[in-house]
Motif scaffolding. Structure first.
Motif, PDB file in Angstrom:
ATOM      1  N   LYS A 191      32.285  39.021  24.877  1.00 34.77           N
ATOM      2  CA  LYS A 191      30.970  38.487  25.220  1.00 34.77           C
ATOM      3  C   LYS A 191      30.726  37.110  24.604  1.00 34.77           C
ATOM      4  N   GLU A 192      31.403  36.808  23.492  1.00 37.56           N
ATOM      5  CA  GLU A 192      31.246  35.489  22.869  1.00 37.56           C
ATOM      6  C   GLU A 192      31.868  34.390  23.727  1.00 37.56           C
ATOM      7  N   ASP A 193      32.724  34.765  24.688  1.00 40.42           N
ATOM      8  CA  ASP A 193      33.438  33.791  25.520  1.00 40.42           C
ATOM      9  C   ASP A 193      32.892  33.764  26.947  1.00 40.42           C
ATOM     10  N   ILE A 194      31.637  34.167  27.112  1.00 42.00           N
ATOM     11  CA  ILE A 194      31.064  34.277  28.450  1.00 42.00           C
ATOM     12  C   ILE A 194      31.035  32.936  29.170  1.00 42.00           C
ATOM     13  N   ARG A 195      30.882  31.816  28.456  1.00 45.31           N
ATOM     14  CA  ARG A 195      30.851  30.511  29.127  1.00 45.31           C
ATOM     15  C   ARG A 195      32.152  30.246  29.871  1.00 45.31           C
ATOM     16  N   PHE A 196      33.270  30.529  29.228  1.00 48.16           N
ATOM     17  CA  PHE A 196      34.564  30.335  29.873  1.00 48.16           C
ATOM     18  C   PHE A 196      34.732  31.286  31.055  1.00 48.16           C
ATOM     19  N   ALA A 197      34.271  32.512  30.881  1.00 44.87           N
ATOM     20  CA  ALA A 197      34.384  33.496  31.962  1.00 44.87           C
ATOM     21  C   ALA A 197      33.567  33.073  33.171  1.00 44.87           C
ATOM     22  N   ASN A 198      32.357  32.570  32.930  1.00 43.56           N
ATOM     23  CA  ASN A 198      31.508  32.121  34.039  1.00 43.56           C
ATOM     24  C   ASN A 198      32.119  30.922  34.772  1.00 43.56           C
ATOM     25  N   GLU A 199      32.683  29.986  34.021  1.00 45.13           N
ATOM     26  CA  GLU A 199      33.298  28.814  34.643  1.00 45.13           C
ATOM     27  C   GLU A 199      34.475  29.227  35.524  1.00 45.13           C
ATOM     28  N   LEU A 200      35.298  30.139  35.023  1.00 46.85           N
ATOM     29  CA  LEU A 200      36.445  30.615  35.799  1.00 46.85           C
ATOM     30  C   LEU A 200      35.970  31.377  37.026  1.00 46.85           C
ATOM     31  N   TYR A 201      34.956  32.211  36.858  1.00 45.31           N
ATOM     32  CA  TYR A 201      34.390  32.978  37.974  1.00 45.31           C
ATOM     33  C   TYR A 201      33.912  32.038  39.082  1.00 45.31           C
ATOM     34  N   ASP A 202      33.151  31.019  38.721  1.00 49.29           N
ATOM     35  CA  ASP A 202      32.628  30.078  39.713  1.00 49.29           C
ATOM     36  C   ASP A 202      33.752  29.334  40.419  1.00 49.29           C
ATOM     37  N   HIS A 203      34.775  28.939  39.661  1.00 49.41           N
ATOM     38  CA  HIS A 203      35.870  28.179  40.263  1.00 49.41           C
ATOM     39  C   HIS A 203      36.644  29.039  41.261  1.00 49.41           C
ATOM     40  N   LEU A 204      36.934  30.267  40.894  1.00 50.50           N
ATOM     41  CA  LEU A 204      37.660  31.160  41.802  1.00 50.50           C
ATOM     42  C   LEU A 204      36.861  31.429  43.067  1.00 50.50           C
ATOM     43  N   ASN A 205      35.546  31.527  42.917  1.00 52.48           N
ATOM     44  CA  ASN A 205      34.689  31.726  44.092  1.00 52.48           C
ATOM     45  C   ASN A 205      34.802  30.569  45.070  1.00 52.48           C
ATOM     46  N   THR A 206      34.866  29.355  44.559  1.00 53.58           N
ATOM     47  CA  THR A 206      34.944  28.192  45.449  1.00 53.58           C
ATOM     48  C   THR A 206      36.292  28.117  46.152  1.00 53.58           C
ATOM     49  N   LYS A 207      37.300  28.801  45.622  1.00 53.53           N
ATOM     50  CA  LYS A 207      38.638  28.780  46.207  1.00 53.53           C
ATOM     51  C   LYS A 207      38.920  30.032  47.039  1.00 53.53           C
ATOM     52  N   LYS A 208      37.857  30.721  47.417  1.00 52.42           N
ATOM     53  CA  LYS A 208      37.921  31.869  48.332  1.00 52.42           C
ATOM     54  C   LYS A 208      38.659  33.071  47.750  1.00 52.42           C
ATOM     55  N   TYR A 209      38.673  33.153  46.423  1.00 48.67           N
ATOM     56  CA  TYR A 209      39.087  34.396  45.789  1.00 48.67           C
ATOM     57  C   TYR A 209      37.830  35.237  45.513  1.00 48.67           C
ATOM     58  N   ASP A 210      38.034  36.478  45.140  1.00 46.66           N
ATOM     59  CA  ASP A 210      36.921  37.409  44.916  1.00 46.66           C
ATOM     60  C   ASP A 210      36.959  37.870  43.460  1.00 46.66           C
ATOM     61  N   PRO A 211      36.441  37.050  42.543  1.00 43.19           N
ATOM     62  CA  PRO A 211      36.496  37.414  41.123  1.00 43.19           C
ATOM     63  C   PRO A 211      35.494  38.511  40.774  1.00 43.19           C
ATOM     64  N   TRP A 212      35.849  39.304  39.770  1.00 44.74           N
ATOM     65  CA  TRP A 212      34.957  40.367  39.293  1.00 44.74           C
ATOM     66  C   TRP A 212      34.642  40.097  37.834  1.00 44.74           C
ATOM     67  N   LEU A 213      33.350  39.938  37.569  1.00 45.76           N
ATOM     68  CA  LEU A 213      32.850  39.689  36.212  1.00 45.76           C
ATOM     69  C   LEU A 213      31.677  40.625  35.998  1.00 45.76           C
ATOM     70  N   ASP A 214      31.715  41.423  34.959  1.00 42.95           N
ATOM     71  CA  ASP A 214      30.707  42.467  34.795  1.00 42.95           C
ATOM     72  C   ASP A 214      29.285  41.918  34.839  1.00 42.95           C
TER      73      ASP A 214
END
Length: 359
Positions: free
Chosen positions: A11-34
């Motif tokens: 949970k302390e690394d949520i900023r990195f997780a959110n950035e990766l989630y957003d980037h994968l979304n723009t590249k038409k992947y389907d990321p899963w983040l709780d």
């Protein structure tokens, strides 16, 4: 298909997780983040386990906090390793990403990790995902063709520094048992690069750019995206959408349609799909018969005459079209002014024409 990416993080690394989630979304992947996927009332433990089990890829965000933390993060590591046991040893499935100078846990050292530092990290992750996805897709063509492609991106290459936004995406196909993917990919990429080259040449004219009013320069852009209109074991029909602004009253929009038959692979023109004697007469008759209701008046004649004039002026022998198992869609977007774009496309039931193919 093969786009599900589970993101494991502390949970302390949520900023990195959110950035990766957003980037994968723009590249038409389907990321899963709780944080983004769990709903109020969800049994979070069951939901996370299901997401891990169903994921095509698992990205583990490793940090000095996560690797030394007892609890659910460690359980996710162990579950990921359990699911990896069902994969081939050569499969790319678990991707460790180091977001600081932490020590990689012994259980994960068999997997090549990547250091999270800049935008190149995202490109490296995407490359790994695409490589493995292409391997999966080669085996999936016979069972499910609806998503049997991947998205490729290209930069807008300008030799002088200009503040121009660009987003260039188009479909490419892995080699497969049904058709020569290299042939199809070359045609698709050629058309996109031709549009990019035209725009880049235009905008690289220093005199033109210098004379542009300052308030217009900040709105310059070039973009492309696509739609797979139809794919089967015999045919492929798709649309490339290109949009650009280089100053003036409005942006410019173009479409490029691509149609192929397989075995042997062949690029299809309209006359390969439908039987007619004269294309101008066929187009005029079709637009007269199938134009939108609100144009069934004096405007309809103007629309049909405009299309006929385009054919006569440029000596055209083909027009943009797509098809599926039920409809042939004629697309005159590139021939008509913006005022007529709402009527640019007409849909013709395949039963109403003499087909030369069998979708």
């Amino acid at each position: 298909m093969y786009r599900k990416v589970f993101i494991s993080y502390a949970k302390e690394d949520i900023r990195f997780a959110n950035e990766l989630y957003d980037h994968l979304n723009t590249k038409k992947y389907d990321p899963w983040l709780d944080k983004n996927k769990l709903l109020p009332g969800d049994n979070w433990d069951v939901a996370i386990k299901n997401a891990l089990r169903e994921a095509d890829f698992i990205i583990l965000l490793l940090s000095s906090r996560s690797v030394s933390k007892r609890g659910y993060v460690q359980r996710e590591y162990k579950l990921a390793l359990q699911h990896w046991e069902a994969k081939l040893e050569s499969d790319i499935y678990i991707i460790p990403v180091l977001i600081d100078d932490c020590k990689v846990p012994e259980s994960l050292t068999r997997f090549q990790w990547i250091k999270y530092d800049n935008s190149n990290t995202y490109e490296a992750i995407l490359k790994a995902l695409d490589v493995q996805r292409n391997i999966y897709l080669k085996d999936a063509y016979h069972t499910d063709l609806t998503d049997a492609h991947y998205t490729k991106s290209l930069p807008l290459d300008l030799y002088i520094p200009l503040n121009i936004e660009s987003s260039v995406e188009f479909p490419q196909f892995p080699q497969n048992p049904l058709f020569n993917a290299e042939y199809v990919n070359a045609f698709i990429q050629h058309d996109i690069m031709e549009q990019m080259s035209y725009y880049a040449s235009f905008m690289s004219d220093e005199d033109y750019y210098r004379e542009l009013p300052e308030h217009l320069r900040e709105h310059l852009y070039f973009s492309s995206n696509y739609e797979i209109h139809y794919i089967s074991s015999k045919y492929l029909s798709l649309i490339l959408f290109v949009s650009a602004y280089w100053g003036g009253p409005h942006p410019n929009h173009r479409i490029v349609t691509k149609n192929f038959s397989f075995r042997p692979v062949k690029k299809l023109s309209l006359k390969d799909v439908v039987k007619f004697d004269d294309i101008k007469d066929f187009i005029a008759d079709s637009f007269t018969r199938y134009t939108n209701e609100y144009l069934h008046n004096e405007d309809e004649g103007h629309l049909v005459n405009r299309i006929k004039e385009e054919f006569e002026q440029w000596g055209a022998t083909d027009m943009d079209f797509v098809f599926n198992a039920d409809l042939l869609t004629l697309m005159s977007n590139n021939m008509l002014p913006h005022a007529f774009q709402g009527a640019a496309n007409i849909e013709i039931p395949l039963k109403d024409v003499e087909l030369l193919i069998a979708p």
